[in-house]
Design an enzyme around this catalytic site. Structure first.
Site, PDB file in Angstrom:
ATOM      1  N   ARG A  21       0.879  -1.243   0.134  1.00 50.46           N
ATOM      2  CA  ARG A  21       0.192  -0.050   0.011  1.00 50.46           C
ATOM      3  C   ARG A  21       1.023   1.151   0.061  1.00 50.46           C
ATOM      4  O   ARG A  21       0.486   2.270   0.426  1.00 50.46           O
ATOM      5  CB  ARG A  21      -0.758  -0.115   1.209  1.00 50.46           C
ATOM      6  CG  ARG A  21      -0.354   0.036   2.417  1.00 50.46           C
ATOM      7  CD  ARG A  21      -1.339   0.210   3.791  1.00 50.46           C
ATOM      8  NE  ARG A  21      -0.883  -0.005   5.015  1.00 50.46           N
ATOM      9  CZ  ARG A  21      -1.374   0.528   6.205  1.00 50.46           C
ATOM     10  NH1 ARG A  21      -2.687   0.763   6.086  1.00 50.46           N
ATOM     11  NH2 ARG A  21      -0.986   0.167   7.185  1.00 50.46           N
ATOM     12  N   ASP A  33      11.084  -7.129   7.801  1.00 44.49           N
ATOM     13  CA  ASP A  33      10.675  -6.249   6.474  1.00 44.49           C
ATOM     14  C   ASP A  33      10.476  -4.940   7.412  1.00 44.49           C
ATOM     15  O   ASP A  33      10.257  -4.005   6.360  1.00 44.49           O
ATOM     16  CB  ASP A  33       9.389  -6.731   5.832  1.00 44.49           C
ATOM     17  CG  ASP A  33       7.970  -6.944   6.665  1.00 44.49           C
ATOM     18  OD1 ASP A  33       8.289  -7.785   7.772  1.00 44.49           O
ATOM     19  OD2 ASP A  33       7.130  -6.164   6.505  1.00 44.49           O
TER      20      ASP A  33
END
Length: 450
Positions: free
Chosen positions: A89, A250
């Site tokens: 996103r 991440d």
């Protein structure tokens, strides 16, 4: 300074990212622009109309890359490896130099779907954007190496979420980062056995973020840098009383800069078991476990680099994390205490005494640091603080308490009740004044500490 666009990311080639398009939002209402950060990259002179065009509709900045790029990566999420993630996103919108010459990124959150969105809508709630403003402003004030919230624009969509009242308002956020290369970026290449890609990415990070050329020892030099930088970040988190909440691999930037704030909180007291995320039921990323959690992530970088380097030098580089962390947490706590360091033999016993006193009494962290700044404990800090008081003898204040902030009665804090109250004013009455007042107060705190 002048805006200095860069396109360094294109050196990596198309195997590292996917060109994408931003969502076409129903409206763009400017809610926050960080002119202080914009001044450091030469963009403070943009009119509001230009600001909306670039950071709400994502028209390219002059000289910057022509199209947004969704970066590819994998990562461990709560210690479970996930090869199906990436920029789901957000995207890298532009790169530029800041006023110190560093390569910086403008990246997004909530800018629409990408090839990695899976079943997500690629959007961001306005509440999430407001929370990220508050997190980054407070962390910057407290001396933490953090991304900065550059822009928040309300986008006019109604979003449905399972963890908050819905429908809720939407926004697109732009953050200013010292890079977006994650440990998970390296993990993806290792997962795919892409040794050429690992070497390319290692050289890119060394060149653009550490000012070094590649060579036969490039992997271990990179790992040593990341170990030291992330250890420093862990120490800053502890001194700030900050709990990130989601320290997945991440979410660890190889420059050691914290970013991407979801379920963050500041702990009210020195409580090692305090967690930020309701779903962290095992306390994996609790306040006191963050240094170990970040180290675990750095070990995943070492494991990835093992494909292009020998084990022994990587192990040696990893061994630098623990001493770097101990130095960093000591430095950060002394900085927040407002005293000058005297050397490890004196400083570490002081920090141990501080941790014992705060941990055994439950004293509010912000109140304590406010009262003790400059190294003088008020009389009402009693027997549990006796050893700390003794250890503080001989320490010199690093700056006087002459800023107006210190004349107030209460410290500037960022606890969850106030965060929720700020959001409630926006949600219920579209009243942005409490947020604006809080940002001003936090920046005043930063001036007092700087």
């Amino acid at each position: 300074m002048d805006f200095t666009p860069q396109q360094a990311i294109l050196e990596l080639g198309g195997a590292f990212y996917d060109p994408v398009q931003a969502a076409n939002f129903p409206k763009t209402v400017l809610r926050f622009r960080n002119d202080r950060a914009a001044a450091q990259v030469g963009l403070e002179g943009l009119s509001d109309d230009k600001w909306l065009a670039h950071f709400g509709r994502f028209e390219p900045l002059p000289g910057a890359q022509p199209q947004p790029l969704a970066l590819r990566y994998h990562g461990h999420q709560f210690r479970v490896y996930n090869p199906e993630i990436g920029d789901g996103r957000g995207f890298l919108f532009a790169q530029m130099r800041d006023d110190t010459g560093r390569l910086m990124d403008l990246g997004t959150k909530g800018s629409g779907q990408t090839p990695y969105s899976r079943f997500g809508d690629g959007r961001l709630t306005l509440k999430g954007a407001v929370r990220e403003i508050l997190a980054t402003e407070m962390l910057e004030a407290l001396g933490v190496h953090t991304s900065r919230t550059f822009s928040v624009i309300e986008t006019g969509e109604e979003l449905h979420r399972n963890d908050e009242p819905s429908p809720t308002r939407s926004a697109v956020l732009v953050r200013l980062n010292h890079g977006h290369i994650r440990i998970g970026t390296f993990q993806r290449l290792a997962y795919n056995q892409d040794t050429e890609g690992l070497a390319t990415l290692t050289a890119y990070v060394l060149r653009h973020y550490y000012g070094e050329d590649a060579g036969d020892d490039a992997p271990q030099r990179l790992l040593a840098h990341v170990a030291r930088r992330t250890a420093k970040l862990a120490g800053q988190f502890m001194a700030a009383g900050f709990v990130h909440g989601v320290l997945n691999s991440d979410n660890i930037n190889v420059t050691g800069e914290s970013f991407d704030y979801g379920p963050w909180r500041f702990t009210p007291s020195w409580a090692p078991a305090f967690t930020a995320a309701y779903f962290d039921q095992s306390g994996l990323y609790a306040y006191g476990r963050q240094p170990e959690a970040i180290y675990w992530d750095v070990m995943q970088l070492a494991s990835s680099l093992r494909l292009i380097a020998e084990e022994a030098p990587l192990v040696e580089a990893l061994e630098g994390y623990a001493p770097a962390y101990h130095d960093a947490v000591t430095t950060a706590i002394l900085w927040r205490l407002g005293v000058l360091p005297r050397g490890a033999e004196q400083d570490r016993p002081l920090v141990q005494a501080l941790e014992f006193a705060l941990g055994s009494t439950g004293t509010p962290l912000d109140r304590f640091y406010f009262d003790a700044f400059g190294g003088q404990l008020p009389d009402h800090y009693g027997e549990p603080f006796a050893e700390l008081r003794s250890q503080l003898t001989g320490y010199q204040a690093r700056k006087p308490r002459d800023h107006p902030y210190w004349s107030g009665d209460h410290p500037c804090a960022m606890l969850i009740d106030e965060v929720e109250a700020i959001w409630s004013s926006i949600a219920q009455a579209d009243d942005w004044q409490p947020l604006q007042d809080k940002v001003a107060a936090v920046r005043r705190l930063g001036e007092a500490l700087a």
